[in-house]
Write a protein that holds these residues in place. Structure first.
Motif, PDB file in Angstrom:
ATOM      1  N   ASN A 297       0.839  -1.199   0.000  1.00 23.50           N
ATOM      2  CA  ASN A 297       0.000   0.000   0.000  1.00 23.50           C
ATOM      3  C   ASN A 297       0.870   1.244   0.000  1.00 23.50           C
ATOM      4  OD1 ASN A 297      -2.187  -1.676   2.180  1.00 23.50           O
ATOM      5  ND2 ASN A 297      -2.664  -1.181   0.084  1.00 23.50           N
ATOM      6  N   ILE A 298       0.548   2.142  -0.919  1.00 20.23           N
ATOM      7  CA  ILE A 298       1.228   3.429  -1.024  1.00 20.23           C
ATOM      8  C   ILE A 298       0.161   4.503  -0.861  1.00 20.23           C
ATOM      9  CG2 ILE A 298       2.513   4.939  -2.591  1.00 20.23           C
ATOM     10  CD1 ILE A 298       3.684   2.406  -3.851  1.00 20.23           C
ATOM     11  N   SER A 299       0.493   5.596  -0.210  1.00 20.51           N
ATOM     12  CA  SER A 299      -0.452   6.683   0.029  1.00 20.51           C
ATOM     13  C   SER A 299      -1.022   7.200  -1.286  1.00 20.51           C
ATOM     14  CB  SER A 299       0.236   7.818   0.784  1.00 20.51           C
ATOM     15  OG  SER A 299      -0.589   8.956   0.810  1.00 20.51           O
ATOM     16  N   LYS A 300      -2.349   7.155  -1.422  1.00 24.08           N
ATOM     17  CA  LYS A 300      -3.010   7.647  -2.644  1.00 24.08           C
ATOM     18  C   LYS A 300      -2.893   9.163  -2.756  1.00 24.08           C
ATOM     19  CE  LYS A 300      -6.220   3.828  -2.851  1.00 24.08           C
ATOM     20  NZ  LYS A 300      -7.572   3.362  -2.591  1.00 24.08           N
TER      21      LYS A 300
ATOM     22  N   PHE B  43       5.281   5.040   1.162  1.00 25.74           N
ATOM     23  CA  PHE B  43       4.998   3.672   1.593  1.00 25.74           C
ATOM     24  C   PHE B  43       4.157   3.687   2.862  1.00 25.74           C
ATOM     25  CE2 PHE B  43       6.144   0.100   4.319  1.00 25.74           C
ATOM     26  CZ  PHE B  43       5.858  -0.967   3.499  1.00 25.74           C
ATOM     27  N   LEU B  44       3.085   2.888   2.885  1.00 23.26           N
ATOM     28  CA  LEU B  44       2.247   2.775   4.074  1.00 23.26           C
ATOM     29  C   LEU B  44       2.434   1.424   4.762  1.00 23.26           C
ATOM     30  CD1 LEU B  44      -1.109   4.353   2.843  1.00 23.26           C
ATOM     31  CD2 LEU B  44       0.638   5.384   4.314  1.00 23.26           C
ATOM     32  N   ARG B  45       2.279   0.342   3.997  1.00 23.85           N
ATOM     33  CA  ARG B  45       2.371  -0.983   4.607  1.00 23.85           C
ATOM     34  C   ARG B  45       2.531  -2.062   3.544  1.00 23.85           C
ATOM     35  NH1 ARG B  45      -3.281   0.659   4.926  1.00 23.85           N
ATOM     36  NH2 ARG B  45      -2.861   1.934   6.713  1.00 23.85           N
TER      37      ARG B  45
ATOM     38  N   ASP C 113       3.877   1.089   9.679  1.00 21.88           N
ATOM     39  CA  ASP C 113       4.594   2.185  10.333  1.00 21.88           C
ATOM     40  C   ASP C 113       4.491   2.116  11.851  1.00 21.88           C
ATOM     41  OD1 ASP C 113       1.910   2.805  10.250  1.00 21.88           O
ATOM     42  OD2 ASP C 113       2.213   4.920   9.830  1.00 21.88           O
ATOM     43  N   LYS C 114       3.327   1.670  12.374  1.00 19.81           N
ATOM     44  CA  LYS C 114       3.183   1.466  13.809  1.00 19.81           C
ATOM     45  C   LYS C 114       2.008   0.537  14.075  1.00 19.81           C
ATOM     46  CE  LYS C 114       0.769   5.843  14.397  1.00 19.81           C
ATOM     47  NZ  LYS C 114       0.756   7.109  15.080  1.00 19.81           N
ATOM     48  N   GLU C 115       1.993  -0.058  15.258  1.00 20.49           N
ATOM     49  CA  GLU C 115       0.964  -1.007  15.635  1.00 20.49           C
ATOM     50  C   GLU C 115      -0.251  -0.261  16.171  1.00 20.49           C
ATOM     51  OE1 GLU C 115       0.698  -4.946  18.512  1.00 20.49           O
ATOM     52  OE2 GLU C 115       2.642  -4.072  18.046  1.00 20.49           O
TER      53      GLU C 115
ATOM     54  N   THR D  62      -3.865  -0.795  11.583  1.00 21.26           N
ATOM     55  CA  THR D  62      -2.910  -1.704  10.943  1.00 21.26           C
ATOM     56  C   THR D  62      -3.202  -3.158  11.301  1.00 21.26           C
ATOM     57  OG1 THR D  62      -1.252  -1.321  12.693  1.00 21.26           O
ATOM     58  CG2 THR D  62      -1.073   0.002  10.675  1.00 21.26           C
ATOM     59  N   TRP D  63      -3.704  -3.414  12.518  1.00 24.39           N
ATOM     60  CA  TRP D  63      -4.109  -4.776  12.869  1.00 24.39           C
ATOM     61  C   TRP D  63      -5.313  -5.199  12.035  1.00 24.39           C
ATOM     62  CZ3 TRP D  63      -1.977  -8.852  14.680  1.00 24.39           C
ATOM     63  CH2 TRP D  63      -0.882  -8.753  15.530  1.00 24.39           C
ATOM     64  N   SER D  64      -6.267  -4.316  11.837  1.00 23.01           N
ATOM     65  CA  SER D  64      -7.421  -4.640  11.001  1.00 23.01           C
ATOM     66  C   SER D  64      -6.971  -4.966   9.582  1.00 23.01           C
ATOM     67  CB  SER D  64      -8.413  -3.475  10.976  1.00 23.01           C
ATOM     68  OG  SER D  64      -8.984  -3.290  12.237  1.00 23.01           O
ATOM     69  N   TYR D  65      -6.036  -4.171   9.056  1.00 24.50           N
ATOM     70  CA  TYR D  65      -5.454  -4.407   7.732  1.00 24.50           C
ATOM     71  C   TYR D  65      -4.879  -5.824   7.660  1.00 24.50           C
ATOM     72  CZ  TYR D  65      -1.548  -4.209   4.363  1.00 24.50           C
ATOM     73  OH  TYR D  65      -0.647  -4.482   3.376  1.00 24.50           O
ATOM     74  N   PHE D  66      -4.070  -6.183   8.651  1.00 27.86           N
ATOM     75  CA  PHE D  66      -3.427  -7.495   8.672  1.00 27.86           C
ATOM     76  C   PHE D  66      -4.458  -8.620   8.780  1.00 27.86           C
ATOM     77  CE2 PHE D  66      -1.623 -11.042  11.091  1.00 27.86           C
ATOM     78  CZ  PHE D  66      -0.624 -11.433  10.214  1.00 27.86           C
TER      79      PHE D  66
END
Length: 131
Positions: A36-39, A49-51, A91-93, A97-101
């Motif tokens: 994922n890259i920032s739109k 870069f985001l994740r 970038d951080k927990e 980001t947990w939902s993404y994962f």
């Protein structure tokens, strides 16, 4: 001049990420690789870069064959061993980001609504429902 060289190196590094993802996809068919890259930055011609998420096909198949209805997230399982099923670079927990994962993990493992599978975690600062 120095700033241009520095920014150029960032672009080169992003391109290496994408090349790495393509190599995984071609050498490990069925593997899931998401970058994922920032739109917002992309619209301005920049890359931010985001994740990144990665789950190799062999690990997915192995997990499905030996399905453990209880799987630890972000730590060891009940036998005190690790099984690197999937991982993400973020970038951080956070809850986001947990939902993404977890959403990508559910998709990788074809879990649909998660019936019959339990995930446990040692997350203390982040709270949300897995399914």
């Amino acid at each position: 001049m120095i700033l241009q060289k520095l920014e150029g190196s960032f672009v080169d590094e992003y391109n290496k990420f994408e090349a790495y993802a393509q190599e995984i996809r071609s050498s490990n068919p069925g593997s899931d690789v998401v970058i994922n890259i920032s739109k917002d930055d992309l619209a301005e011609g920049k890359m931010h870069f985001l994740r990144m998420y990665l789950c190799f096909d062999a690990l997915k198949k192995s997990w499905k064959c030996r399905l453990r209805p209880l799987t630890g997230v972000d730590g060891q399982d009940f036998l005190n061993s690790f099984y690197p099923l999937a991982w993400a670079i973020v970038d951080k927990e956070t809850s986001r980001t947990w939902s993404y994962f977890i959403e990508l993990l559910k998709r990788s493992l074809d879990l649909n609504d998660g019936a019959g599978t339990t995930f446990i975690s040692d997350m203390q600062k982040v709270s949300f429902s897995f399914f």
